[in-house]
Design a protein around this motif. Structure first.
Motif: not given
Length: 600
Positions: A281-285, A317-328, A330-334, A356-359
């Motif tokens: 909930n915190e990551l997705l705001g 199958r297992v899916q893995n990807k880095e994505i970028q979210i902008y709400y709430p 901007e963060k980079i998520m694994d 959260d892999i932004t840092e």
């Protein structure tokens, strides 16, 4: 349970009937065998008696009319069949058949036994002449001088030899029938006695299946069934304990998921959200708990996240990807989407993991920038060294003024390169905990004076006035090299960026249980928008001027690392063309953290 009673009665009745039939068969067989044995013994006895009564025999049995006459007389007295056979196997006399119709008897088993040396030969078979099953007994006929001149044989009908009485068999069958009836009545009573408590146990088991573990079995039947009931009671107690344990583990699992540092979301096979932990909930705001039971299409705002989950559904199958979210923000998520399978390898649901892999990515960029800066900073002095040395080798070294000038430049650049490499190695050692962990109680003023002696030539060249303000000697427990490195870097920077005849002030004092060390100068100052970047490696406010003063851009990075890893903090205040002030706070006693880190 009536079916069980019926089956038990039929089963045991069938067993009784089977054993009764076997018993009757065995008894009749035993009686028949005993009767046959008795008749055999009687037939042999009669044969031997008849053989002993034959006398006055001629040497030639074929011409002994007396012998045949005696046998004929005996045949009128006894019921057995009498047969006279010569040495060649020819039948000379038979009381029940015409001799001309009989075949040679020399190969008959009972005759062969006598020829082989037996006193009496016996055998039973179906007779070809009379078509009856007969039992045969044969003996040799001898003269007075014990010369065998022929064979005599008696035979009796085998069916007549079986002496089983009808009265005995009738009585036996009546007794067994009565026993079976009594046994069936007992089995019926016994079956009801067993099935009733089993029915109670069955009802208790049904109640337990509805997770009501309060019901119990009360003993009152056979010992074995009561033991089964006690096992059911133990089962109820164990199930109650296991259910409590499962609920406790489920609670622990929920607490574990809720305290994970990664976001966790459980999506059912119908694509509805089942569970969400607070980090998700915190990551997705947003509060996804209020959207449980709804499709993730309706609940999530990130199109990339929705696409990854949908791909996991389609491929299983297992899916893995880095994505970028902008709400709430901007963060980079694994993102990991993992299908959960049952034992039949069928998908039950999906777990969505968000980290959260932004840092991490920011630090990677800092590292990349650091490598690029190192390459750039090292290239400048190396290029100068190479260029001036090539110029000298090309002939400029013959001009003494040019030679001296170039050698001074080469020496300065070599010194700058050496200082930069030393700073890089120092920073690397610090970050890898390869610095000395020795701590000691030292006087801060003594360290300040040592630093000023080291930098005295640099200070004298610019005619910098250095003032030390300290009301008392402050004692601190720290690695002496750490404190000296901090003061050297700060004072060296202050001298480097202060114009000639400027002022540098060093203040030593305490604030609570901390050392407060302030180093101020009247130098060029730092713009406000760059104050938060001066501790970055190789960062310079004015690169041209910084290079002129010989800095490496790593001094403040080293200071910041040493201060923070001694549980301290550093602050900076600056004003353009007015000067800069660095203030360091360090605990007066050595932190345990530093001790442990350096001892490992």
């Amino acid at each position: 349970m009536k079916k069980i009673q019926t089956r038990m009665i039929l089963f045991f009745t069938l067993i009784l009937l089977t054993f009764s039939i076997i018993f009757i068969y065995m008894i009749s067989s035993v009686i028949e065998e005993q009767s046959i044995e008795q008749q055999e013994e009687a037939l042999i006895t009669q044969l031997l008696t008849l053989e002993s009564q034959l006398d006055n025999l001629d040497p030639s049995i074929e011409e002994s009319d007396t012998l045949i006459s005696q046998l004929a007389s005996a045949a009128q007295v006894i019921d057995e069949r009498i047969t006279l056979i010569d040495l060649t196997g020819e039948v000379l006399y038979d009381s029940h058949a015409q001799t001309e119709n009989l075949e040679n008897h020399l190969e008959r088993p009972e005759i062969e036994q006598i020829v082989g040396g037996a006193e009496v030969g016996t055998y039973h078979r179906r007779s070809v002449s009379t078509d009856e099953t007969l039992y045969y007994s044969a003996a040799p006929i001898e003269t007075a001088d014990e010369t065998v001149i022929g064979y005599i044989r008696l035979s009796r009908n085998a069916e007549e030899m079986v002496g089983v009485t009808d009265d005995l068999m009738t009585a036996l069958i009546f007794f067994l029938t009565l026993s079976i009836l009594i046994a069936v009545l007992f089995i019926r009573y016994w079956a009801r006695k067993i099935t009733q408590p089993i029915e109670n146990i069955k009802n208790i088991a049904n109640i337990l299946s509805f997770q009501d573990y309060s019901v119990r079995y009360h003993p009152g039947s056979y010992k074995e069934i009561d033991e089964l009931g006690s096992s059911i009671n133990d089962l109820a107690v164990n199930l109650n304990g296991q259910m409590s344990e499962i609920q406790e583990k489920e609670h622990k699992l929920i607490e574990l998921v809720n305290h994970l540092v990664i976001g966790v979301m459980l999506v059912e096979k119908d694509k509805s959200i089942n569970m969400v932990n607070p980090v998700m909930n915190e990551l997705l705001g947003e509060d996804l708990n209020s959207k449980r039971g709804k499709s993730f299409y309706e609940s999530l705002h990130s199109s990339e996240l929705i696409a990854i989950i949908e791909k996991a559904y389609s491929t299983q199958r297992v899916q893995n990807k880095e994505i970028q979210i902008y709400y709430p923000e901007e963060k980079i998520m694994d993102v990991h989407v993992v299908p959960i399978l049952n034992t039949s390898l069928e998908t039950l649901n999906f777990i969505v993991l968000l980290y959260d892999i932004t840092e991490i990515r920011r630090l990677e960029k800092v590292r990349t920038d650091f490598v690029a800066n190192v390459s750039h900073e090292l290239r400048t002095p190396i290029t100068a060294l190479k260029g001036f040395s090539e110029t000298l080798l090309d002939g400029a070294m013959h001009d003494e003024e040019v030679l001296v000038e170039f050698l001074e430049i080469i020496n300065n650049e070599a010194g700058r390169l050496d200082a930069m490499v030393n700073d890089i190695l120092q920073l690397s050692k610090l970050e890898q905990r390869q610095v000395s962990g020795v701590k000691d109680k030292i006087i801060v003023n003594d360290t300040v004076h040592d630093v000023l002696r080291i930098l005295s030539q640099k200070i004298s060249l610019k005619d910098i006035h250095v003032t030390i303000k300290s009301k008392k000697d402050v004692e601190i427990e720290i690695n002496p090299d750490h404190l000296k490195q901090i003061i050297i870097n700060l004072v060296s920077n202050a001298v480097a960026y202060t114009p000639e005849k400027g002022k540098v002030t060093i203040e030593v004092g305490t604030s609570g249980n901390e050392l407060k060390l302030t180093i101020s100068d009247t130098g060029i100052g730092i713009p406000d928008d760059q104050l938060n970047r001066i501790f970055e490696r190789f960062y310079r406010v004015d690169k041209g001027r910084s290079r002129n003063v010989g800095g490496t851009g790593l001094g403040l990075s080293i200071v910041k690392w040493l201060v923070e890893n001694n549980e301290g903090r550093i602050e900076v205040e600056s004003e353009i063309d007015q000067g800069t002030s660095f203030t360091v706070w360090l605990p007066l006693s050595a932190p345990d953290k530093i001790v442990n880190e350096n001892n490992t």
